[in-house]
Design a protein around this motif. Structure first.
Motif, PDB file in Angstrom:
ATOM      1  N   GLY A  20       0.817  -1.208   0.000  1.00  0.00           N
ATOM      2  CA  GLY A  20       0.000   0.000   0.000  1.00  0.00           C
ATOM      3  C   GLY A  20       0.848   1.254   0.000  1.00  0.00           C
ATOM      4  N   ASP A  21       0.156   2.383  -0.083  1.00  0.00           N
ATOM      5  CA  ASP A  21       0.833   3.673  -0.055  1.00  0.00           C
ATOM      6  C   ASP A  21       0.638   4.308   1.315  1.00  0.00           C
ATOM      7  OD1 ASP A  21       1.624   3.610  -2.777  1.00  0.00           O
ATOM      8  OD2 ASP A  21      -0.455   4.050  -3.329  1.00  0.00           O
ATOM      9  N   VAL A  22       1.672   4.983   1.779  1.00  0.00           N
ATOM     10  CA  VAL A  22       1.577   5.688   3.059  1.00  0.00           C
ATOM     11  C   VAL A  22       0.902   7.038   2.814  1.00  0.00           C
ATOM     12  CG1 VAL A  22       2.850   6.658   5.009  1.00  0.00           C
ATOM     13  CG2 VAL A  22       3.630   4.524   3.936  1.00  0.00           C
ATOM     14  N   ARG A  40      -2.663   2.900   3.000  1.00  0.00           N
ATOM     15  CA  ARG A  40      -3.870   2.609   2.221  1.00  0.00           C
ATOM     16  C   ARG A  40      -3.568   1.385   1.371  1.00  0.00           C
ATOM     17  NH1 ARG A  40      -5.286   7.504  -0.858  1.00  0.00           N
ATOM     18  NH2 ARG A  40      -3.712   6.689  -2.237  1.00  0.00           N
ATOM     19  N   ALA A  41      -4.234   0.274   1.696  1.00  0.00           N
ATOM     20  CA  ALA A  41      -3.927  -0.996   1.028  1.00  0.00           C
ATOM     21  C   ALA A  41      -4.334  -0.944  -0.443  1.00  0.00           C
ATOM     22  CB  ALA A  41      -4.646  -2.133   1.731  1.00  0.00           C
ATOM     23  N   VAL A  42      -3.474  -1.493  -1.290  1.00  0.00           N
ATOM     24  CA  VAL A  42      -3.773  -1.588  -2.723  1.00  0.00           C
ATOM     25  C   VAL A  42      -4.973  -2.507  -2.908  1.00  0.00           C
ATOM     26  CG1 VAL A  42      -2.903  -2.495  -4.913  1.00  0.00           C
ATOM     27  CG2 VAL A  42      -1.414  -1.111  -3.450  1.00  0.00           C
ATOM     28  N   SER A  43      -4.964  -3.619  -2.160  1.00  0.00           N
ATOM     29  CA  SER A  43      -6.028  -4.595  -2.308  1.00  0.00           C
ATOM     30  C   SER A  43      -6.682  -4.834  -0.943  1.00  0.00           C
ATOM     31  CB  SER A  43      -5.418  -5.886  -2.862  1.00  0.00           C
ATOM     32  OG  SER A  43      -6.329  -6.914  -2.729  1.00  0.00           O
ATOM     33  N   PRO A  44      -7.878  -4.284  -0.716  1.00  0.00           N
ATOM     34  CA  PRO A  44      -8.503  -4.386   0.607  1.00  0.00           C
ATOM     35  C   PRO A  44      -8.680  -5.829   1.077  1.00  0.00           C
ATOM     36  CG  PRO A  44      -9.688  -2.797  -0.759  1.00  0.00           C
ATOM     37  CD  PRO A  44      -8.688  -3.471  -1.652  1.00  0.00           C
ATOM     38  N   ILE A  83      -4.966   1.101   8.768  1.00  0.00           N
ATOM     39  CA  ILE A  83      -3.786   0.268   9.001  1.00  0.00           C
ATOM     40  C   ILE A  83      -2.682   1.241   9.378  1.00  0.00           C
ATOM     41  CG2 ILE A  83      -2.175  -1.387   7.973  1.00  0.00           C
ATOM     42  CD1 ILE A  83      -4.465  -1.555   5.703  1.00  0.00           C
ATOM     43  N   GLU A  84      -2.161   1.097  10.581  1.00  0.00           N
ATOM     44  CA  GLU A  84      -1.128   2.028  11.046  1.00  0.00           C
ATOM     45  C   GLU A  84       0.068   1.250  11.562  1.00  0.00           C
ATOM     46  OE1 GLU A  84      -2.184   5.190  13.540  1.00  0.00           O
ATOM     47  OE2 GLU A  84      -4.229   5.370  12.765  1.00  0.00           O
ATOM     48  N   THR A 101       5.425  -2.433   1.900  1.00  0.00           N
ATOM     49  CA  THR A 101       4.813  -3.740   2.140  1.00  0.00           C
ATOM     50  C   THR A 101       4.788  -3.949   3.648  1.00  0.00           C
ATOM     51  OG1 THR A 101       5.657  -4.625   0.061  1.00  0.00           O
ATOM     52  CG2 THR A 101       5.011  -6.235   1.713  1.00  0.00           C
ATOM     53  N   VAL A 102       3.659  -4.433   4.150  1.00  0.00           N
ATOM     54  CA  VAL A 102       3.559  -4.746   5.577  1.00  0.00           C
ATOM     55  C   VAL A 102       3.462  -6.251   5.708  1.00  0.00           C
ATOM     56  CG1 VAL A 102       2.286  -4.372   7.723  1.00  0.00           C
ATOM     57  CG2 VAL A 102       2.204  -2.651   5.923  1.00  0.00           C
TER      58      VAL A 102
END
Ligand SMILES: Cc1cc2nc3c(=O)[nH]c(=O)nc-3n(C[C@H](O)[C@H](O)[C@H](O)COP(=O)(O)O)c2cc1C
Length: 149
Positions: A20-22, A40-44, A83-84, A101-102
């Protein structure tokens, strides 16, 4: 309400990660003493169940140990799911705009609504201490070898 430390045998997770993007958060994390990267996740569909996790934040070829929350910041009466990731021991990182990537390694506990912000801060400090211990035992398999040649 007594504060519950997460169980030492926190459940190991395998292969749970998201990209995702910060994005900019509310800036409250820094005030609390624990700045976070809001992702912000690319794929929820990749987002795991709400809760607090120990894991890794990958930025380019760097891996940072992190304590991560997934879910609404209910203590502050917010209802949007977030998501933090707080990178352990780092307050100097500027990650807004970066693609990350998380990797979620251990689930520590459920998200909770605290009556006092001081109690949330105390619990976050415990989460961080436990995440540090757990992650020291499980260094990630690094997928970027370019800088090791
Ligand atoms: C390790 C960790 C645990 C957290 N646990 C909770 C929690 O139990 N309840 C809650 O309302 N928020 C929790 N949060 C989210 C914080 O409320 C949030 O990071 C803070 O409000 C800063 O938000 P901001 O980045 O949008 O400013 C947690 C965050 C982290 C990093």
């Amino acid at each position: 309400m007594p504060l519950q430390p997460p169980a030492a045998s926190a459940v190991p997770l395998t292969e749970v990660s998201l990209r995702g993007d910060v994005v900019r958060g509310d800036g409250r994390g820094r005030e609390l003493g624990f700045p976070t990267a809001n992702i912000r996740a690319v794929s929820p569909s990749e987002v795991p169940a709400d809760g607090v996790y120990a894991g890794w934040l990958q930025v380019s070829s760097d891996w940072f140990p992190a304590a991560i929350s997934v879910g609404a910041n209910v203590t502050f009466d917010q209802d949007d799911r977030r998501i933090e990731a707080h990178v352990l021991d780092r307050t100097d990182l500027t990650l807004t705009g970066r693609h990350v990537t998380v990797r979620f390694d251990r689930r520590l506990r459920d998200m909770r609504k605290f009556r006092r912000v001081a109690n949330l801060i105390e619990q976050m400090q415990r989460d961080i201490d436990i995440a540090r211990r757990l992650l020291a035992e499980h260094e990630p398999v690094r997928e970027n070898f370019d800088d090791q040649i």
